[in-house]
Motif scaffolding. Sequence first.
Motif, PDB file in Angstrom:
ATOM      1  N   SER A  56      18.999  -2.330  12.753  1.00 57.23           N
ATOM      2  CA  SER A  56      19.907  -1.208  13.038  1.00 57.23           C
ATOM      3  C   SER A  56      20.565  -0.641  11.782  1.00 57.23           C
ATOM      4  O   SER A  56      21.214   0.397  11.842  1.00 57.23           O
ATOM      5  N   ASP A  57      20.389  -1.311  10.630  1.00 60.60           N
ATOM      6  CA  ASP A  57      21.081  -0.900   9.403  1.00 60.60           C
ATOM      7  C   ASP A  57      20.062  -0.489   8.339  1.00 60.60           C
ATOM      8  O   ASP A  57      19.620  -1.293   7.529  1.00 60.60           O
ATOM      9  N   ALA A  58      19.706   0.800   8.345  1.00 58.26           N
ATOM     10  CA  ALA A  58      18.718   1.297   7.380  1.00 58.26           C
ATOM     11  C   ALA A  58      19.305   1.470   5.992  1.00 58.26           C
ATOM     12  O   ALA A  58      18.565   1.683   5.032  1.00 58.26           O
ATOM     13  N   THR A  59      20.630   1.363   5.870  1.00 62.18           N
ATOM     14  CA  THR A  59      21.274   1.496   4.558  1.00 62.18           C
ATOM     15  C   THR A  59      21.121   0.214   3.747  1.00 62.18           C
ATOM     16  O   THR A  59      20.733   0.247   2.575  1.00 62.18           O
ATOM     17  N   ARG A  60      21.405  -0.925   4.367  1.00 63.53           N
ATOM     18  CA  ARG A  60      21.298  -2.210   3.639  1.00 63.53           C
ATOM     19  C   ARG A  60      19.897  -2.804   3.702  1.00 63.53           C
ATOM     20  O   ARG A  60      19.526  -3.614   2.850  1.00 63.53           O
ATOM     21  N   PHE A  61      19.120  -2.398   4.718  1.00 66.63           N
ATOM     22  CA  PHE A  61      17.775  -2.960   4.906  1.00 66.63           C
ATOM     23  C   PHE A  61      16.778  -1.797   4.949  1.00 66.63           C
ATOM     24  O   PHE A  61      16.588  -1.167   5.983  1.00 66.63           O
ATOM     25  N   SER A  62      16.161  -1.517   3.833  1.00 65.03           N
ATOM     26  CA  SER A  62      15.317  -0.346   3.681  1.00 65.03           C
ATOM     27  C   SER A  62      13.887  -0.602   4.157  1.00 65.03           C
ATOM     28  O   SER A  62      13.343  -1.698   3.976  1.00 65.03           O
ATOM     29  N   SER A  63      13.289   0.425   4.745  1.00 67.10           N
ATOM     30  CA  SER A  63      11.891   0.338   5.152  1.00 67.10           C
ATOM     31  C   SER A  63      10.941   0.689   4.006  1.00 67.10           C
ATOM     32  O   SER A  63       9.722   0.517   4.130  1.00 67.10           O
ATOM     33  N   ARG A  64      11.480   1.185   2.928  1.00 66.92           N
ATOM     34  CA  ARG A  64      10.639   1.497   1.764  1.00 66.92           C
ATOM     35  C   ARG A  64      10.292   0.202   1.040  1.00 66.92           C
ATOM     36  O   ARG A  64      11.169  -0.547   0.648  1.00 66.92           O
ATOM     37  N   MET A  65       9.018  -0.047   0.847  1.00 64.10           N
ATOM     38  CA  MET A  65       8.616  -1.228   0.092  1.00 64.10           C
ATOM     39  C   MET A  65       7.190  -1.051  -0.400  1.00 64.10           C
ATOM     40  O   MET A  65       6.438  -0.195   0.085  1.00 64.10           O
ATOM     41  N   ARG A  66       6.838  -1.865  -1.366  1.00 64.33           N
ATOM     42  CA  ARG A  66       5.500  -1.825  -1.947  1.00 64.33           C
ATOM     43  C   ARG A  66       4.733  -3.038  -1.441  1.00 64.33           C
ATOM     44  O   ARG A  66       5.159  -4.183  -1.653  1.00 64.33           O
ATOM     45  N   PHE A  67       3.610  -2.807  -0.780  1.00 61.36           N
ATOM     46  CA  PHE A  67       2.793  -3.911  -0.280  1.00 61.36           C
ATOM     47  C   PHE A  67       1.763  -4.318  -1.324  1.00 61.36           C
ATOM     48  O   PHE A  67       1.286  -3.480  -2.095  1.00 61.36           O
ATOM     49  N   PRO A  68       1.413  -5.600  -1.365  1.00 65.08           N
ATOM     50  CA  PRO A  68       0.397  -6.059  -2.324  1.00 65.08           C
ATOM     51  C   PRO A  68      -0.909  -5.275  -2.228  1.00 65.08           C
ATOM     52  O   PRO A  68      -1.579  -5.054  -3.231  1.00 65.08           O
ATOM     53  N   ASP A  69      -1.289  -4.834  -1.027  1.00 63.83           N
ATOM     54  CA  ASP A  69      -2.523  -4.058  -0.877  1.00 63.83           C
ATOM     55  C   ASP A  69      -2.485  -2.767  -1.689  1.00 63.83           C
ATOM     56  O   ASP A  69      -3.526  -2.225  -2.076  1.00 63.83           O
ATOM     57  N   ASP A  70      -1.257  -2.253  -1.956  1.00 64.49           N
ATOM     58  CA  ASP A  70      -1.136  -0.993  -2.684  1.00 64.49           C
ATOM     59  C   ASP A  70      -1.492  -1.133  -4.156  1.00 64.49           C
ATOM     60  O   ASP A  70      -1.771  -0.129  -4.826  1.00 64.49           O
ATOM     61  N   ASP A  71      -1.459  -2.364  -4.679  1.00 68.06           N
ATOM     62  CA  ASP A  71      -1.678  -2.555  -6.112  1.00 68.06           C
ATOM     63  C   ASP A  71      -3.058  -2.085  -6.551  1.00 68.06           C
ATOM     64  O   ASP A  71      -3.258  -1.710  -7.710  1.00 68.06           O
ATOM     65  N   GLU A  72      -4.032  -2.102  -5.623  1.00 67.13           N
ATOM     66  CA  GLU A  72      -5.381  -1.689  -5.966  1.00 67.13           C
ATOM     67  C   GLU A  72      -5.540  -0.170  -5.940  1.00 67.13           C
ATOM     68  O   GLU A  72      -6.528   0.363  -6.439  1.00 67.13           O
ATOM     69  N   LEU A  73      -4.557   0.535  -5.377  1.00 68.43           N
ATOM     70  CA  LEU A  73      -4.625   1.987  -5.249  1.00 68.43           C
ATOM     71  C   LEU A  73      -3.984   2.664  -6.454  1.00 68.43           C
ATOM     72  O   LEU A  73      -3.030   2.149  -7.044  1.00 68.43           O
ATOM     73  N   SER A  74      -4.486   3.836  -6.800  1.00 66.88           N
ATOM     74  CA  SER A  74      -3.857   4.619  -7.861  1.00 66.88           C
ATOM     75  C   SER A  74      -2.508   5.140  -7.376  1.00 66.88           C
ATOM     76  O   SER A  74      -2.238   5.156  -6.175  1.00 66.88           O
ATOM     77  N   GLU A  75      -1.675   5.581  -8.305  1.00 67.07           N
ATOM     78  CA  GLU A  75      -0.371   6.131  -7.928  1.00 67.07           C
ATOM     79  C   GLU A  75      -0.538   7.325  -6.981  1.00 67.07           C
ATOM     80  O   GLU A  75       0.214   7.491  -6.028  1.00 67.07           O
ATOM     81  N   GLU A  76      -1.560   8.155  -7.259  1.00 70.61           N
ATOM     82  CA  GLU A  76      -1.804   9.311  -6.395  1.00 70.61           C
ATOM     83  C   GLU A  76      -2.207   8.866  -4.994  1.00 70.61           C
ATOM     84  O   GLU A  76      -1.717   9.409  -3.990  1.00 70.61           O
ATOM     85  N   GLU A  77      -3.078   7.842  -4.914  1.00 68.16           N
ATOM     86  CA  GLU A  77      -3.499   7.336  -3.607  1.00 68.16           C
ATOM     87  C   GLU A  77      -2.322   6.745  -2.846  1.00 68.16           C
ATOM     88  O   GLU A  77      -2.204   6.910  -1.636  1.00 68.16           O
ATOM     89  N   GLN A  78      -1.452   6.035  -3.576  1.00 65.91           N
ATOM     90  CA  GLN A  78      -0.291   5.438  -2.923  1.00 65.91           C
ATOM     91  C   GLN A  78       0.614   6.517  -2.337  1.00 65.91           C
ATOM     92  O   GLN A  78       1.103   6.382  -1.214  1.00 65.91           O
ATOM     93  N   ALA A  79       0.843   7.573  -3.095  1.00 61.71           N
ATOM     94  CA  ALA A  79       1.708   8.657  -2.615  1.00 61.71           C
ATOM     95  C   ALA A  79       1.093   9.326  -1.388  1.00 61.71           C
ATOM     96  O   ALA A  79       1.784   9.612  -0.404  1.00 61.71           O
ATOM     97  N   LYS A  80      -0.225   9.575  -1.431  1.00 64.67           N
ATOM     98  CA  LYS A  80      -0.896  10.188  -0.291  1.00 64.67           C
ATOM     99  C   LYS A  80      -0.870   9.262   0.924  1.00 64.67           C
ATOM    100  O   LYS A  80      -0.711   9.694   2.061  1.00 64.67           O
ATOM    101  N   SER A  81      -1.034   7.954   0.672  1.00 60.50           N
ATOM    102  CA  SER A  81      -1.053   6.973   1.757  1.00 60.50           C
ATOM    103  C   SER A  81       0.301   6.868   2.450  1.00 60.50           C
ATOM    104  O   SER A  81       0.374   6.664   3.662  1.00 60.50           O
ATOM    105  N   ARG A  82       1.383   7.016   1.695  1.00 67.18           N
ATOM    106  CA  ARG A  82       2.729   6.902   2.270  1.00 67.18           C
ATOM    107  C   ARG A  82       3.156   8.172   3.003  1.00 67.18           C
ATOM    108  O   ARG A  82       3.965   8.114   3.929  1.00 67.18           O
ATOM    109  N   ALA A  83       2.635   9.326   2.590  1.00 64.43           N
ATOM    110  CA  ALA A  83       3.077  10.603   3.153  1.00 64.43           C
ATOM    111  C   ALA A  83       2.930  10.605   4.675  1.00 64.43           C
ATOM    112  O   ALA A  83       1.886  10.248   5.213  1.00 64.43           O
TER     113      ALA A  83
END
Length: 395
Positions: A56-83
């Motif tokens: 219930s608290d999106a301020t202290r507990f953020s849904s934004r995070m980096r998953f290990p699977d993202d490490d293999e993706l380029s920055e552009e791919e990561q941005a497109k994947s999150r959009a």
Amino acid sequence: MTHTPELPLEMRRNGLDPVEELGQVRDDQGVLRQMTAFGVPAYLILRHEDVREVLSDATRFSSRMRFPDDDELSEEEQAKSRAGHLIAFDPPEHTRLRRMLTPEFTVRRMRRLEPRITEIVESALDDLERSGKPSDLVAHFALPVPSMVICELLGVPYSDRGEFQHRAARQLDLSAQVEERNAARREQRAYMADLVARAQAHPGEDMLGMLVREHGDDLSADELIGIAGLLLLAGHETTSNMLALGTLALLQHPDQLAMIRDDSARAEPAVEELMRWLSIVPSLMRTTTTEVKIAGRTIPAGSIVVPSPIAANRDSALIDDPDALDITRSAASHVAFGHGVHHCLGAPLARMEMRTAFPALLRRFPSLALADPDAALDFQIFSPVYGLRSLPVTW
């Protein structure tokens, strides 16, 4: 090539039940430091009150995070994947995206869909009957019903279901190599990009068409692709597993099965109790934005926390005798659909499908039973969504 990751505590099951240790740790400690299924350290949050607080608290507990699977993706791919991926955003970005979709998932809108959902359910039952006994309930009923519903809602050709279901299975298979999961993500994104391009050229009366017509100036193509991809994946994967596991649970509780079969009004509370008891999404993930204290444990800023719906929904602080399935009681405060701003957008649709499907299945096949009660069942274990790959039944 696959590998066998160490399953975190909340993902371990004995059939339909979580392992006993989960309840012991919840009651004794409330918080457990462990590795996630992705191989990163996290704090597992187990008590109902604490899980609701985190969600219930999106301020202290953020849904934004980096998953290990993202490490293999380029920055552009990561941005497109999150959009457009609602579950990966906090307000106000999350609010902006969700506001555009909410009208399509209201209870009122679902009531308008009810006749078509009934037709889809009956068609799947016809197919199950034609397949002869024994038959696989997953292949002929549990998977086709939500797949056709979400395809029609989004404007996805149902004839493509085999391909996108296969890609979804590869994306969610935590025993597969990261490269294989990411390959499936890329393939699925390319497929959705083609659908979005077609909708932009000729918007139909489906949800994609609506988004293009009404919000085309507010949503980028990448956001449309992300929204459509998430709804397609979540729209069939979760409900199909609930239909299969829910049927298995009812077969194991024949007195409660009979209640739903003989009185379809029982289906509504039954769905809530089955959602609570099964909790097919055993864990969610958040990142702390500040130091927090949960169950007496201090958790540093920047830590991954994993609120566990399955532990919370089996907490005696929520309901008496939580390990028992009882479709006659109210389990309104369960967190199987999440809680807070990320409460499942498609919950009204999932409820409608299950309220329609369970009674219809049990009326059509009043003697429904497992084809071989002694056979081991093929559970989907290494996945963020628990389920059954097949469920052989007879009648």
